[in-house]
Motif scaffolding. Structure first.
Motif, PDB file in Angstrom:
ATOM      1  N   MET A  97       0.937  -1.258  -0.011  1.00 45.98           N
ATOM      2  CA  MET A  97       0.005  -0.051  -0.040  1.00 45.98           C
ATOM      3  C   MET A  97       0.949   1.157  -0.111  1.00 45.98           C
ATOM      4  SD  MET A  97      -3.237  -1.555   0.847  1.00 45.98           S
ATOM      5  CE  MET A  97      -4.248  -0.533   2.051  1.00 45.98           C
ATOM      6  N   ASN A 133       1.221   5.648   1.265  1.00 52.38           N
ATOM      7  CA  ASN A 133       0.887   6.451   2.138  1.00 52.38           C
ATOM      8  C   ASN A 133       0.502   7.905   1.526  1.00 52.38           C
ATOM      9  OD1 ASN A 133       1.745   4.766   4.051  1.00 52.38           O
ATOM     10  ND2 ASN A 133       3.836   5.616   4.684  1.00 52.38           N
ATOM     11  N   ALA A 138      -0.208   0.595  -6.597  1.00 55.33           N
ATOM     12  CA  ALA A 138      -0.242   0.324  -5.152  1.00 55.33           C
ATOM     13  C   ALA A 138      -1.806  -0.445  -4.975  1.00 55.33           C
ATOM     14  CB  ALA A 138      -0.121   1.420  -4.304  1.00 55.33           C
ATOM     15  N   VAL A 191      -4.564   2.549  -0.001  1.00 53.33           N
ATOM     16  CA  VAL A 191      -3.759   3.517   0.760  1.00 53.33           C
ATOM     17  C   VAL A 191      -3.319   3.098   2.295  1.00 53.33           C
ATOM     18  CG1 VAL A 191      -3.839   6.047   1.837  1.00 53.33           C
ATOM     19  CG2 VAL A 191      -4.509   5.480  -0.565  1.00 53.33           C
ATOM     20  N   GLY A 192      -2.584   2.690   2.694  1.00 46.23           N
ATOM     21  CA  GLY A 192      -2.297   2.078   4.023  1.00 46.23           C
ATOM     22  C   GLY A 192      -2.303   3.140   5.204  1.00 46.23           C
ATOM     23  N   SER A 238      -0.952  -1.143  12.622  1.00 47.74           N
ATOM     24  CA  SER A 238      -0.206  -0.744  11.578  1.00 47.74           C
ATOM     25  C   SER A 238       1.039  -0.460  12.629  1.00 47.74           C
ATOM     26  CB  SER A 238      -0.849   0.346  11.161  1.00 47.74           C
ATOM     27  OG  SER A 238       0.276   1.196  10.184  1.00 47.74           O
ATOM     28  N   CYS A 254       4.321   0.148   8.558  1.00 45.38           N
ATOM     29  CA  CYS A 254       4.032   1.610   7.708  1.00 45.38           C
ATOM     30  C   CYS A 254       5.159   2.323   8.068  1.00 45.38           C
ATOM     31  CB  CYS A 254       2.785   2.114   8.299  1.00 45.38           C
ATOM     32  SG  CYS A 254       2.541   3.680   7.450  1.00 45.38           S
ATOM     33  N   SER A 275       3.082  -0.483   4.008  1.00 45.51           N
ATOM     34  CA  SER A 275       2.527   0.555   3.506  1.00 45.51           C
ATOM     35  C   SER A 275       3.845   1.809   3.517  1.00 45.51           C
ATOM     36  CB  SER A 275       1.559   1.101   4.416  1.00 45.51           C
ATOM     37  OG  SER A 275       1.053   2.259   3.720  1.00 45.51           O
TER      38      SER A 275
END
Length: 754
Positions: free
Chosen positions: A450, A452, A467, A470-471, A628, A680, A702
């Motif tokens: 994903m 950012n 991708a 959206v993480g 996350s 992330c 992400s």
């Protein structure tokens, strides 16, 4: 001997007449050096002009051999004249022949002259030549004589640039406080390599008229401008009346500098010597930089910055040009030079005109850097003295990957950078060619990659990179770029647009994360000794639940009929998560009661950023829908190391054994509880680190958009089972340097990690 004020004004007046008089430009320059020699009672006056190739050519002289004019040349840094140009500093010696930098040029006939005084000719911050006087007798020139020659050199450089003696292009190739190429090192805030042209974010004010024959009128203009300056500062203080602590004290001290008697007196003296008020302010400002620029005392340097800013503001009042930036006169390859930068300021520039940013301050977590990443603009921060060493329109080569900037780069450096830029473009084309291929390893293991985001413009990268969603969507940027708190309707519209542009791909919204280095202009922010660990993020929104409830209400309405994924930042205690989740439940009940359409599914998770949460993990996993791992904050808190501080940022490694063991334990607990977990941050977006994460067993990453292509290329070149075996062995045996071993493994197995 010192020049009386009347003589100084007479010299400047005659200088203007000579350069504006009849005859060729060479004739006028010849008359000018004769005039300067006569008025300064010198046996010699010579004018050297900087030509292409960093060569100083003798353009005119009174006292040296006329046969040497346009024949004698000195490289920058060669001889006394070359040293003056290279250092952009005056030189005063009673016996030039004894000076270690002296270089003899027999064609000049200077054998009989002993003492020498020379000053750089500077125009618009650029060294364009050197003005020199010499005498037969040995003498130490007085300070007032140096100041007089500096004033004459400033005026002569402006007048010379307006003639056809040398073209504008010949005066402009070399710039700054010195003319030799050099390198500066700072902190990489956003990677990239570009060639560009320096532009001050807030450029110096252009001065049209330098000389005046009515000092009384100019002094009156100065008094009026000073009054206007003081009123504007008072207005600024009143505007920020709600601020307290150190910030207000700084504003009050700044106001006091506007009343500095010594500063005003020096400007007034320069006006009495024959300069306009604007030219006098500029001259005093330049003098202050030369005298205080090398000071090590932080108070003195801070005072210098304040006086520089005051001088620029005073010039704005004198010229009536207004507080404008360089946006209207940007070159196509602009590199912004600034002390710091707000996210809205960077967005004010036309898209595509800014190639890079150099900051005297800056940190990886500041939102201007996040915006720069979205725009794919390389950024280097912590470049101390950048304004003193880089002038407007300097040629620059930015190697942001390594935190280096080459000022006035040589042809070899330019060629290297052009090759590097071409290589990067080729890689981007290769990533684009693989955009529609699946994110999976050679042995068929799928990984959710994903990106950012934090701006609506970021959403276009979903298609560009391929991708899977959206993480992390940073919701605070719209709050920071508005003059007031956005209401529910405004937020709802924005979140709807984000979801629409996602085209059905998942979006994880992080609730408002402000504080620390991310301040809202319409909220009172008391100074904190340690803002990174202070009143920020979820701590603010739990203390101000109305703000969080308004945001949750907007997210629920924007996600009507869709899936809503929302997560809370900076949770340090399970009780904080419970409190925040109760607000979600309250807003769901409120929306249901008003007959609104709810999301078809609501998932509420948290970022793992505070190490204390590791010791409450089982309890957290019972109430959170997903986790996350915020690698940026988690690791700097884990090692008590500011990753934005170059002195300590290299003291821990994201691939060290403690990090890998901690992440493996987090993964195992999430798997046992059946809760999704992703990593992330910067760690996830680096191919070598991403390889290690996949080897540990993570299947969701992400990252910034520019990391998606390299990570996909790495994934498609690796065998997950072989990597897992190797990473497990490194962690179990406590390898001293896992990074070195992982890099060697990738090389031996053909895994693309560069």
């Amino acid at each position: 001997m010192p020049l009386p004020d009347a003589s100084g004004r007479r010299l400047l007046g005659r200088l203007r007449e000579y350069m504006a008089g009849g005859g060729t430009a060479q004739d006028r320059l010849d008359r000018t050096v004769r005039l300067i020699a006569e008025e300064l009672r010198s046996d010699v006056c010579s004018c050297y002009v900087l030509r292409a190739g960093e060569v100083l050519e003798l353009f005119a002289t009174q006292g040296l051999s006329q046969d040497a004019v346009h024949q004698t040349r000195l490289r920058v840094g060669e001889g006394l004249v070359g040293e003056i140009a290279a250092r952009a500093r005056p030189l005063n010696t009673p016996n030039a022949w004894d000076h270690p930098s002296f270089v003899y040029r027999p064609e000049t006939g200077e054998d009989v002259y002993a003492s020498l005084m020379g000053v750089p000719m500077i125009r618009g911050g650029q060294v364009i030549g050197v003005l020199v006087v010499q005498n037969r007798d040995r003498r130490q020139y007085q300070d007032i004589e140096i100041e007089t020659l500096e004033t004459v050199a400033m005026v002569l450089s402006e007048l010379l640039a307006g003639t056809d003696l040398v073209s504008r292009d010949e005066l402009a190739p070399v710039a700054g406080n010195a003319v030799l190429p050099f390198r500066m090192e700072g902190l990489c805030l956003n990677a990239g390599a570009v060639l560009g042209t320096a532009v001050y974010h807030r450029p110096k004010v252009h001065i049209e008229t330098l000389i005046s024959d009515d000092p009384d009128a100019e002094l009156a203009r100065l008094r009026e401008a000073l009054q206007a300056l003081r009123r504007s500062i008072d207005d600024m203080i009143r505007t920020h009346v709600d601020l307290s602590g150190d910030y207000r004290e700084i504003l009050e001290a700044y106001r006091m500098f506007a009343d500095d008697a010594g500063w005003v007196s020096r400007i007034s003296d320069a006006i009495r010597s024959g300069l306009t008020a604007e030219a006098a302010v500029r001259k005093v400002d330049d003098d202050m930089k030369v005298r205080l620029g090398q000071a090590s005392d932080p108070y003195i340097r801070e005072r210098l910055h304040d006086l520089e800013d005051l001088a620029n503001r005073l010039l704005l009042h004198l010229t009536g040009q207004g507080l404008t930036s360089a946006q209207g006169q940007l070159p196509d390859d602009a590199v912004l030079i600034c002390r710091s930068l707000g996210p809205a300021e960077l967005l004010d520039y036309p898209r595509g005109t800014v190639r890079g940013v150099l900051m005297e301050e800056g940190a990886p977590t500041m939102h201007a850097v996040i915006v720069a990443r979205a725009l794919d603009i390389p950024v280097i921060g912590r470049l101390h003295g950048v304004f003193n060493r880089i002038a407007p329109f300097d040629a620059l080569a930015l190697d942001a990957d390594n935190g280096q900037v080459f000022v006035r780069p040589s042809d070899d450096v330019r060629d290297t950078f052009n090759h590097s830029v071409a290589t990067r473009l080729a890689r981007k084309r290769a990533y684009l060619a693989e955009r529609d291929l699946p994110f999976e390893t050679r042995d068929g293991v799928a990984v959710s990659v994903m990106m950012n985001a934090g701006l609506l413009m970021d959403m276009s990268h979903l298609e560009d990179t391929g991708a899977m969603g959206v993480g992390l969507y940073r919701t605070e940027l719209p709050f920071m770029t508005r003059p007031s708190l956005p209401d529910v309707a405004t937020q709802t519209l924005l979140y709807q647009k984000i979801l629409e542009q996602a085209g059905g791909k998942p979006v994880v919204f992080r609730t408002l994360d402000v504080g620390g280095d991310k301040l809202l202009p319409y909220w009172s922010n008391d100074g904190e000794d340690n803002p990174a660990m202070g009143w920020r993020s979820i701590r603010i929104t739990l203390d101000r639940p109305a703000v969080l409830r308004a945001q949750l209400r907007a997210l629920l309405r924007a996600s009507a009929g869709r899936e809503l994924r929302v997560m809370f930042p900076m949770i340090a205690d399970v009780a904080e998560f419970d409190q925040a989740r109760r607000l979600v439940d309250a807003e769901v009940a409120r929306e249901r009661q008003r007959g609104g359409v709810l999301p078809r599914e609501i998932c509420v998770g948290t970022m793992l950023e505070v190490p204390a949460l590791l010791y409450q993990f089982p309890a957290l996993l019972r109430v959170a829908d997903f986790i996350s791992v915020g690698s940026n904050d988690l690791l700097q808190f884990l090692f008590a190391t500011d990753r934005g501080n170059p002195r300590v940022s290299a003291r821990y490694d994201t691939l060290s054994v403690p990090v890998l063991r901690m992440l493996r334990e987090v993964l195992h607990q999430c798997q046992a509880a059946g809760k999704p977990v992703a990593v992330c941050g910067e760690m996830a977006g680096r191919p070598l680190e991403a390889m290690a994460l996949v080897g540990l067993g993570f299947r969701a990453l992400s990252m910034a958009a520019q990391g998606v292509g390299p990570v996909k290329q790495m994934l498609r070149s690796m065998d997950s089972r072989a990597v897992a075996t190797y990473v497990g062995a490194l962690v179990d045996k406590g390898a001293a340097n896992p990074r070195r071993g992982l890099r060697a493994f990738a090389r031996d197995h053909g895994i693309k990690v560069t």
